[in-house]
Design a protein around this motif. Sequence first.
Motif, PDB file in Angstrom:
ATOM      1  N   VAL A  64      28.394  60.388   5.068  1.00  0.00           N
ATOM      2  CA  VAL A  64      28.371  59.227   4.187  1.00  0.00           C
ATOM      3  C   VAL A  64      27.279  59.396   3.131  1.00  0.00           C
ATOM      4  O   VAL A  64      27.481  59.063   1.961  1.00  0.00           O
ATOM      5  N   ALA A  65      26.128  59.931   3.518  1.00  0.00           N
ATOM      6  CA  ALA A  65      25.038  60.132   2.555  1.00  0.00           C
ATOM      7  C   ALA A  65      25.499  61.004   1.390  1.00  0.00           C
ATOM      8  O   ALA A  65      25.196  60.712   0.227  1.00  0.00           O
ATOM      9  N   THR A  92      33.698  54.824   7.634  1.00  0.00           N
ATOM     10  CA  THR A  92      32.734  54.177   8.536  1.00  0.00           C
ATOM     11  C   THR A  92      33.435  53.256   9.527  1.00  0.00           C
ATOM     12  O   THR A  92      33.045  53.193  10.696  1.00  0.00           O
ATOM     13  N   LEU A  93      34.480  52.565   9.097  1.00  0.00           N
ATOM     14  CA  LEU A  93      35.218  51.687  10.002  1.00  0.00           C
ATOM     15  C   LEU A  93      35.946  52.501  11.070  1.00  0.00           C
ATOM     16  O   LEU A  93      35.933  52.139  12.256  1.00  0.00           O
ATOM     17  N   PHE A  94      36.551  53.602  10.668  1.00  0.00           N
ATOM     18  CA  PHE A  94      37.263  54.451  11.622  1.00  0.00           C
ATOM     19  C   PHE A  94      36.321  54.937  12.723  1.00  0.00           C
ATOM     20  O   PHE A  94      36.609  54.788  13.911  1.00  0.00           O
ATOM     21  N   TRP A  95      35.202  55.529  12.345  1.00  0.00           N
ATOM     22  CA  TRP A  95      34.290  56.073  13.355  1.00  0.00           C
ATOM     23  C   TRP A  95      33.643  54.965  14.174  1.00  0.00           C
ATOM     24  O   TRP A  95      33.487  55.106  15.389  1.00  0.00           O
ATOM     25  N   CYS A 119      27.833  50.300   9.795  1.00  0.00           N
ATOM     26  CA  CYS A 119      28.397  48.956   9.605  1.00  0.00           C
ATOM     27  C   CYS A 119      27.963  48.378   8.256  1.00  0.00           C
ATOM     28  O   CYS A 119      28.799  47.873   7.499  1.00  0.00           O
ATOM     29  N   GLU A 120      26.686  48.452   7.965  1.00  0.00           N
ATOM     30  CA  GLU A 120      26.199  47.896   6.699  1.00  0.00           C
ATOM     31  C   GLU A 120      26.786  48.637   5.503  1.00  0.00           C
ATOM     32  O   GLU A 120      27.179  48.020   4.517  1.00  0.00           O
ATOM     33  N   GLN A 121      26.850  49.967   5.584  1.00  0.00           N
ATOM     34  CA  GLN A 121      27.395  50.729   4.471  1.00  0.00           C
ATOM     35  C   GLN A 121      28.893  50.496   4.325  1.00  0.00           C
ATOM     36  O   GLN A 121      29.405  50.425   3.213  1.00  0.00           O
ATOM     37  N   GLY A 122      29.606  50.373   5.433  1.00  0.00           N
ATOM     38  CA  GLY A 122      31.032  50.075   5.360  1.00  0.00           C
ATOM     39  C   GLY A 122      31.285  48.738   4.688  1.00  0.00           C
ATOM     40  O   GLY A 122      32.157  48.622   3.813  1.00  0.00           O
ATOM     41  N   ARG A 145      38.055  42.884   0.755  1.00  0.00           N
ATOM     42  CA  ARG A 145      37.023  41.844   0.853  1.00  0.00           C
ATOM     43  C   ARG A 145      36.916  41.338   2.294  1.00  0.00           C
ATOM     44  O   ARG A 145      35.825  41.159   2.832  1.00  0.00           O
ATOM     45  N   ARG A 146      38.063  41.136   2.920  1.00  0.00           N
ATOM     46  CA  ARG A 146      38.051  40.672   4.314  1.00  0.00           C
ATOM     47  C   ARG A 146      37.458  41.737   5.244  1.00  0.00           C
ATOM     48  O   ARG A 146      36.719  41.414   6.170  1.00  0.00           O
ATOM     49  N   LEU A 147      37.768  43.002   4.999  1.00  0.00           N
ATOM     50  CA  LEU A 147      37.177  44.084   5.788  1.00  0.00           C
ATOM     51  C   LEU A 147      35.662  44.097   5.621  1.00  0.00           C
ATOM     52  O   LEU A 147      34.935  44.349   6.577  1.00  0.00           O
TER      53      LEU A 147
END
Length: 179
Positions: A64-65, A92-95, A119-122, A145-147
């Motif tokens: 992600v970085a 990020t959501l997948f992992w 979580c925060e980055q996702g 937006r909901r995600l």
Amino acid sequence: MWYYNPDHPLRRLFAGLTEHAFMETLGMGDPSLVDYLSVLLSRFVHMDALARLRDTGGKQLEEVADMLMSVEDMPSGGRTLREVHRHIGDFTLFWTGVYPEALKRLRSVLKKDHFIDYCEQGKRSYSIASTYEDDPYREEAPVLRRLSEQFELCAYGLSQVRLEWERARSKPGLPPVGG
């Protein structure tokens, strides 16, 4: 954008498992969200989809970085920036939801992602991607937006989808999922 066959047996399997897990476990009857998540699962069955982003030299971006650093070099608007943030949210959501046990390896002290809160980055990436509300993104923007707003709940829902497919793997006639 990745193309998928809505009639593919694996796509139908994920659609049914996702709908069941989100309705039965979470009480979330949002067809757009369920459809988005089942397509995400179908897409990420292919490992190359997880690392589909590349740097300017063609090297796959697997952290992600690195994905975030690639965003810094892009113009502030346009499809590419939106797609990178959407991919970071999906990644990020997948992992976090499907394979949380892998986070220890993905975020080890030897990796740049050690300092990234998935979580925060996702949430942040989905929020940025959701700001693109003009065509052709009009229908997807509210889902993103909901995600962003319910990232942890959706991650938990995906963990329930995984439990469902692990139960289903032992049943005859269903395709194996997740190795």
